[in-house]
Design a protein around this motif. Structure first.
Motif, PDB file in Angstrom:
ATOM      1  N   ASP A 268       5.050   3.432  -9.823  1.00 33.57           N
ATOM      2  CA  ASP A 268       4.997   4.411  -8.734  1.00 33.57           C
ATOM      3  C   ASP A 268       5.233   3.702  -7.407  1.00 33.57           C
ATOM      4  N   VAL A 269       5.977   4.352  -6.531  1.00 26.81           N
ATOM      5  CA  VAL A 269       6.407   3.733  -5.273  1.00 26.81           C
ATOM      6  C   VAL A 269       6.149   4.689  -4.116  1.00 26.81           C
ATOM      7  N   ILE A 270       5.636   4.134  -3.011  1.00 26.47           N
ATOM      8  CA  ILE A 270       5.463   4.893  -1.774  1.00 26.47           C
ATOM      9  C   ILE A 270       6.376   4.289  -0.721  1.00 26.47           C
ATOM     10  N   HIS A 271       7.301   5.089  -0.183  1.00 26.71           N
ATOM     11  CA  HIS A 271       8.240   4.656   0.856  1.00 26.71           C
ATOM     12  C   HIS A 271       7.732   5.123   2.219  1.00 26.71           C
ATOM     13  N   SER A 272       7.688   4.220   3.185  1.00 30.32           N
ATOM     14  CA  SER A 272       7.215   4.638   4.507  1.00 30.32           C
ATOM     15  C   SER A 272       8.106   4.161   5.648  1.00 30.32           C
ATOM     16  N   ASN A 273       9.016   3.226   5.382  1.00 34.86           N
ATOM     17  CA  ASN A 273       9.951   2.763   6.408  1.00 34.86           C
ATOM     18  C   ASN A 273      11.347   2.703   5.788  1.00 34.86           C
ATOM     19  N   SER A 274      11.759   3.835   5.262  1.00 31.34           N
ATOM     20  CA  SER A 274      12.975   3.921   4.455  1.00 31.34           C
ATOM     21  C   SER A 274      14.214   3.445   5.214  1.00 31.34           C
ATOM     22  N   GLY A 275      14.959   2.553   4.578  1.00 35.97           N
ATOM     23  CA  GLY A 275      16.236   2.112   5.112  1.00 35.97           C
ATOM     24  C   GLY A 275      16.166   1.008   6.131  1.00 35.97           C
ATOM     25  N   VAL A 276      14.966   0.612   6.549  1.00 37.03           N
ATOM     26  CA  VAL A 276      14.846  -0.465   7.529  1.00 37.03           C
ATOM     27  C   VAL A 276      14.183  -1.659   6.848  1.00 37.03           C
ATOM     28  N   LEU A 277      12.880  -1.789   6.942  1.00 35.19           N
ATOM     29  CA  LEU A 277      12.198  -2.862   6.217  1.00 35.19           C
ATOM     30  C   LEU A 277      12.004  -2.504   4.756  1.00 35.19           C
ATOM     31  N   GLY A 278      11.884  -1.220   4.472  1.00 34.07           N
ATOM     32  CA  GLY A 278      11.661  -0.765   3.101  1.00 34.07           C
ATOM     33  C   GLY A 278      12.907  -0.118   2.513  1.00 34.07           C
ATOM     34  N   LYS A 279      12.996  -0.127   1.192  1.00 34.78           N
ATOM     35  CA  LYS A 279      14.132   0.486   0.508  1.00 34.78           C
ATOM     36  C   LYS A 279      14.050   2.006   0.613  1.00 34.78           C
ATOM     37  N   ARG A 280      15.206   2.642   0.711  1.00 30.32           N
ATOM     38  CA  ARG A 280      15.255   4.095   0.751  1.00 30.32           C
ATOM     39  C   ARG A 280      15.469   4.676  -0.651  1.00 30.32           C
ATOM     40  N   ASP A 281      16.303   4.042  -1.441  1.00 29.59           N
ATOM     41  CA  ASP A 281      16.637   4.571  -2.761  1.00 29.59           C
ATOM     42  C   ASP A 281      15.426   4.542  -3.684  1.00 29.59           C
ATOM     43  N   PRO A 282      15.310   5.518  -4.566  1.00 29.89           N
ATOM     44  CA  PRO A 282      14.209   5.493  -5.538  1.00 29.89           C
ATOM     45  C   PRO A 282      14.352   4.316  -6.494  1.00 29.89           C
ATOM     46  N   VAL A 283      13.247   3.646  -6.768  1.00 32.39           N
ATOM     47  CA  VAL A 283      13.269   2.482  -7.662  1.00 32.39           C
ATOM     48  C   VAL A 283      12.245   2.597  -8.790  1.00 32.39           C
ATOM     49  N   GLY A 284      11.339   3.561  -8.704  1.00 34.54           N
ATOM     50  CA  GLY A 284      10.284   3.680  -9.698  1.00 34.54           C
ATOM     51  C   GLY A 284      10.479   4.858 -10.625  1.00 34.54           C
ATOM     52  N   ASP A 285       9.508   5.054 -11.493  1.00 37.24           N
ATOM     53  CA  ASP A 285       9.485   6.280 -12.291  1.00 37.24           C
ATOM     54  C   ASP A 285       9.238   7.468 -11.380  1.00 37.24           C
ATOM     55  N   VAL A 286       8.381   7.260 -10.381  1.00 33.56           N
ATOM     56  CA  VAL A 286       8.129   8.291  -9.379  1.00 33.56           C
ATOM     57  C   VAL A 286       8.138   7.631  -8.007  1.00 33.56           C
ATOM     58  N   ASP A 287       8.854   8.243  -7.067  1.00 32.10           N
ATOM     59  CA  ASP A 287       8.945   7.730  -5.705  1.00 32.10           C
ATOM     60  C   ASP A 287       8.455   8.803  -4.738  1.00 32.10           C
ATOM     61  N   PHE A 288       7.534   8.414  -3.877  1.00 32.35           N
ATOM     62  CA  PHE A 288       6.964   9.338  -2.895  1.00 32.35           C
ATOM     63  C   PHE A 288       7.545   9.035  -1.510  1.00 32.35           C
ATOM     64  N   TYR A 289       7.872  10.109  -0.798  1.00 32.54           N
ATOM     65  CA  TYR A 289       8.412   9.999   0.557  1.00 32.54           C
ATOM     66  C   TYR A 289       7.520  10.796   1.506  1.00 32.54           C
ATOM     67  N   PRO A 290       6.426  10.190   1.994  1.00 36.02           N
ATOM     68  CA  PRO A 290       5.537  10.891   2.929  1.00 36.02           C
ATOM     69  C   PRO A 290       6.258  11.181   4.242  1.00 36.02           C
TER      70      PRO A 290
END
Length: 412
Positions: A268-290
């Motif tokens: 499970d993955v939580i994305h919070s800085n998509s496309g900058v320091l953190g990856k934007r694309d889903p990489v887990g079984d479940v990806d959360f985009y708060p």
């Protein structure tokens, strides 16, 4: 596309100039036509007041543009440089990981004690360790040490409040506290060394009792640990949680692919800085985009704030009673979710995520702590001192580590 209002032309010129300043146009995650369409939409809204954005929407859009995207350009450029360096095999880390200089650090409410990765049996026989409880192992990111990390301190407090796990941090500071690219190159080998320690750990603790968590570069480290453990023992970690996995240098199909589904039974993955320091694309079984897939979640005006939000969200859910603070729904985008166009039940993000779900999930978040939209301010106040040491000081029985750097835009 609507006619571009004259007042928008300077902004358009600025955006075009920024695009020209980027070394490789293909690395841009939005194109000039996208910009034109966006500005055209603003123009159309002037003609048609029914779709005029609200003041809050304008504020959010300006915030994302000014504070988020310039750093995204830098991140993309760094990513290209990293990929080329890895492909050429001409640049290597100056500091190669040495398992003999890495430790597990067991943390209780009042004590932190280091145990060598090569001798995890010592930790398991320590009176501080409860063999009846599960084990949570946390790896953090760049410029972070076990004795100078807000992330580890907050997680330790939360898990000690819950009281049903042995909380362990990985001390690999000297190998991830270097230049970012060197630190990134080291993640695979650090993960392999952690896996070697886990092999011995499995003689005493069943694999189903282990949960690996990683933030930023740490997410890729625990992903590597999970993969190598499978290769060494044919056993698979039940769950790996990635908290805003680092973007620069990690690309699927390349030498450093980073955390991915399959590294554990459930990722499970939580994305919070998509496309900058953190990856934007889903990489887990479940990806959360708060708050959506933008680089800055609600309440953040800097990338460092945004990058940290992922672990702050997760840590909030660890406390008893907070497990359902963040309720998400499977969806294609935050806008569809806001338009109630995403059928399906809500599921909790974080500590109590169901391990049988898959896909991308979106949710709203608050800009201030507590961040969960279903949080209770009264309960949060009640939990403020839960998990803290009741004594006046906390003892650290461990070799001193370099103090974590602060102020870096890529800090883990």
């Amino acid at each position: 596309m609507g006619r571009v209002p004259p007042k928008m032309l300077p902004l358009l010129a600025l955006l075009l100039l920024l695009q020209l300043l980027v070394p490789t146009i293909n690395a841009i995650e939005w194109t000039i036509p996208d910009v034109l369409d966006s500005i055209g939409n603003v123009g159309s809204s002037i003609v048609n007041p029914s779709i005029l954005p609200t003041p809050q929407a304008l504020l959010d859009g300006s915030k994302q543009l000014i504070a988020g995207y310039p750093f995204e350009f830098v991140s993309n450029s760094l990513n290209i440089i990293c990929s080329q360096a890895l492909h050429s095999n001409r640049i290597r880390s100056k500091y190669s990981p040495d398992i003999n200089q890495m430790n597990f650090q067991l943390q209780t409410g009042c004590m932190k004690k280091n145990f060598p990765l090569t001798n995890p049996e010592a930790m398991w026989s320590s009176p501080l360790f409860d063999p009846k409880k599960k084990v949570v192992i946390l790896a953090t990111g760049w410029t972070t040490t076990v004795n100078g990390s807000d992330t580890i301190d907050v997680f330790s407090k939360a898990y000690n409040c819950r009281g049903d796990v042995n909380f362990v941090a990985v001390d690999a500071a000297r190998f991830v506290d270097t230049l970012y690219t060197w630190s990134a190159f080291n993640t695979e080998e650090i993960g392999e060394n952690i896996a070697l320690g886990l092999v011995k750990l499995l003689d005493l603790v069943p694999v189903e009792n282990i949960h690996l968590i990683g933030h930023s570069l740490g997410a890729h480290i625990v992903g590597s640990a999970g993969r190598h453990l499978q290769q060494m023992t044919n056993q698979t970690i039940p769950r790996i949680t990635g908290l805003d996995p680092a973007k620069p240098c990690f690309n699927e199909g390349e030498i450093l692919s980073g955390l991915m589904r399959g590294d554990a039974h459930f990722v499970d993955v939580i994305h919070s800085n998509s496309g900058v320091l953190g990856k934007r694309d889903p990489v887990g079984d479940v990806d959360f985009y708060p708050g959506g897939m933008g680089p800055l979640p609600t309440g953040c005006f800097s990338v460092t704030c945004a990058h940290a939000r992922s672990w702050e969200y997760f840590a909030e859910t660890i406390y008893p009673g907070n497990e359902r603070n963040f309720m998400a729904v499977r969806c294609n985008s935050i806008s569809r979710m806001r338009d109630f166009r995403c059928p399906g039940d809500q599921v909790p993000m974080g500590y109590q995520v169901p391990q049988n779900i898959k896909g991308n999930f979106f949710l709203e978040v608050s800009g201030d702590s507590p961040f969960g939209m279903h949080a209770s301010i009264v309960r949060s106040a009640h939990l403020e001192h839960c998990g803290k040491c009741s004594e006046s000081t906390t003892t650290t029985e461990a070799p001193s580590s370099t103090t974590a750097k602060s102020g870096s835009w890529l800090s883990g």
